[in-house]
Design an enzyme around this catalytic site. Structure first.
Site, PDB file in Angstrom:
ATOM      1  N   VAL A 158       3.137  -5.231   0.261  1.00 43.11           N
ATOM      2  CA  VAL A 158       1.739  -4.710   0.432  1.00 43.11           C
ATOM      3  C   VAL A 158       1.429  -3.421   0.640  1.00 43.11           C
ATOM      4  O   VAL A 158      -0.171  -3.061   0.879  1.00 43.11           O
ATOM      5  CB  VAL A 158       2.701  -4.915   1.949  1.00 43.11           C
ATOM      6  CG1 VAL A 158       3.485  -3.651   2.115  1.00 43.11           C
ATOM      7  CG2 VAL A 158       2.268  -4.844   2.902  1.00 43.11           C
ATOM      8  N   TYR A 159       2.095  -2.828  -0.723  1.00 41.36           N
ATOM      9  CA  TYR A 159       1.319  -1.172  -0.660  1.00 41.36           C
ATOM     10  C   TYR A 159      -0.172  -1.675  -1.385  1.00 41.36           C
ATOM     11  O   TYR A 159      -0.346  -2.251  -2.425  1.00 41.36           O
ATOM     12  CB  TYR A 159       2.189  -0.374  -1.669  1.00 41.36           C
ATOM     13  CG  TYR A 159       3.152   0.001  -1.405  1.00 41.36           C
ATOM     14  CD1 TYR A 159       3.233   0.112   0.965  1.00 41.36           C
ATOM     15  CD2 TYR A 159       4.219   0.115  -2.255  1.00 41.36           C
ATOM     16  CE1 TYR A 159       4.667   0.387  -0.057  1.00 41.36           C
ATOM     17  CE2 TYR A 159       5.555   1.028  -2.126  1.00 41.36           C
ATOM     18  CZ  TYR A 159       5.719   0.989   0.091  1.00 41.36           C
ATOM     19  OH  TYR A 159       7.074   1.669   0.458  1.00 41.36           O
ATOM     20  N   SER A 160      -0.963  -1.056  -0.390  1.00 44.26           N
ATOM     21  CA  SER A 160      -2.616  -1.639  -1.109  1.00 44.26           C
ATOM     22  C   SER A 160      -2.744  -3.004  -1.136  1.00 44.26           C
ATOM     23  O   SER A 160      -3.734  -3.173  -2.176  1.00 44.26           O
ATOM     24  CB  SER A 160      -3.148  -0.468  -1.812  1.00 44.26           C
ATOM     25  OG  SER A 160      -2.479   0.249  -1.936  1.00 44.26           O
ATOM     26  N   GLY A 161      -1.821  -4.228  -0.954  1.00 45.95           N
ATOM     27  CA  GLY A 161      -2.496  -5.296  -0.731  1.00 45.95           C
ATOM     28  C   GLY A 161      -1.832  -5.660  -2.519  1.00 45.95           C
ATOM     29  O   GLY A 161      -2.802  -6.447  -3.042  1.00 45.95           O
TER      30      GLY A 161
END
Length: 339
Positions: free
Chosen positions: A54-57
């Site tokens: 999920v970090y920066s998609g």
């Protein structure tokens, strides 16, 4: 750099680990900057890198993958899943359906054929422990993950998952990744005693309390940290909980000064002093941030300093309990506590 055994796995990891949440658009970092941070961290002896889908998609995973290319075998590589990835309702959670897809996506972005530690980013109340643990056990047997763990689970869910693994003859979580800092000590009450009981490795996140313990936030100064720009309510000192944090920071700064330490050394030295903690995740956005945090790699706080910290923030106390991410759902949604 100090090294410790990750729970009962036998794997040796550095007492400071590199967290990659700021890699990509969240931290406004370029690939060259990320590679430089990774290079410097590895040169300093850090051997665990932790990221998440999920970090920066997904951008963080892609950047980490490029930065570690050619030296994968020397790194304990960790990532996480279960947080929403887009608007599709089934692209989240702990179901077998999603975890199998999410892991393949992470491996592709990282450019590797396996990760050493795969973590469930948050407990999914809609999915049974048996479902999640069964999927993770199969992914482990397939060679795509070496170990798996939980992140920000309430203590009772950690216990329940251990019992579910035993009851259904499945592999178990071997790590927990909770939030822990001088200002947020609640996990000392329930979570850390449980992780010690079950022999779990503990990788703590936000040891600098979102920048409150970085030394940049002090009385009379304008708060201009990166986090404060998109989470202003957490730094508004007219709010009582934030005022309490600032008051504590001022007192802690005096303790650090008297001990000849920076605030960062005090903060990181505090969390890594707890016998239940294996490693503290640092999340530098720049090389300067990294250097200031690496200065705490060999910090060992004396009993007098630790006692002084206890006098300012009592053991087991959260100064901003409303910001915790492990609150039982029934405390957040009235419908879950009404007949």
């Amino acid at each position: 750099m100090q090294y410790r055994t990750l729970g009962r796995t036998g794997v040796q990891i550095s007492s400071l680990a590199l967290g990659a949440m700021n890699f990509g658009k969240i931290g406004r970092t370029t690939q060259d900057e990320v590679t430089a941070i990774v290079d410097a961290a590895l040169d300093a002896g850090i051997n665990l890198i932790d990221t998440a889908d999920v970090y920066s998609g997904g951008e963080s995973e892609e950047m980490v993958g490029k930065a570690i290319a050619g030296r994968r075998d020397d790194i304990v590589l960790a990532t996480k899943a279960s947080m929403p990835m887009g608007d599709e309702r089934n692209h989240q959670g702990g179901s077998r359906r999603w975890l199998a897809t999410a892991l393949d996506d992470s491996l592709r972005r990282l450019g590797v054929d396996h990760v050493d530690l795969y973590q469930i980013h948050r407990w999914d109340p809609r999915t049974s422990d048996e479902e999640t643990l069964s999927a993770l056990t199969d992914l482990q047997r397939a060679g795509k993950i070496r170990y798996f763990g939980s992140s920000t689970f309430p203590a009772y869910r950690i216990v329940q998952a251990q019992w579910a693994a035993r009851e259904h003859h499945l592999s178990r979580y071997v790590t927990e990744q909770p939030s822990y800092s001088i200002l947020q000590r609640g996990i000392e009450t329930h979570v850390l005693p449980v992780t010690e009981q079950y022999g779990l490795g503990v990788l703590v996140w936000s040891p600098l309390a979102s920048g409150w313990l970085s030394g940049a936030i002090r009385e009379g100064r304008e708060i201009t940290t990166s986090r404060s720009t998109f989470m202003p309510q957490r730094f508004d000192t007219t709010i009582p909980s934030n005022r309490a944090r600032l008051d504590a920071v001022e007192r802690l700064a005096k303790v650090a000064d008297e001990a000849g330490l920076t605030m960062i050394q005090l903060a990181l030295g505090f969390v890594t002093a707890h016998p239940a903690v294996t490693s503290a995740l640092i999340g530098p956005r720049t090389l300067d941030h990294l250097w200031s945090q690496l200065a705490a790699a060999d910090t060992v706080l004396s009993a007098d300093v630790l006692d002084a910290v206890d006098a300012i923030v009592a053991p087991g106390t959260d100064l901003a309990a409303h910001e915790k991410n492990d609150t039982p759902p029934s405390l957040l949604a009235p419908s879950l506590r009404r007949r």
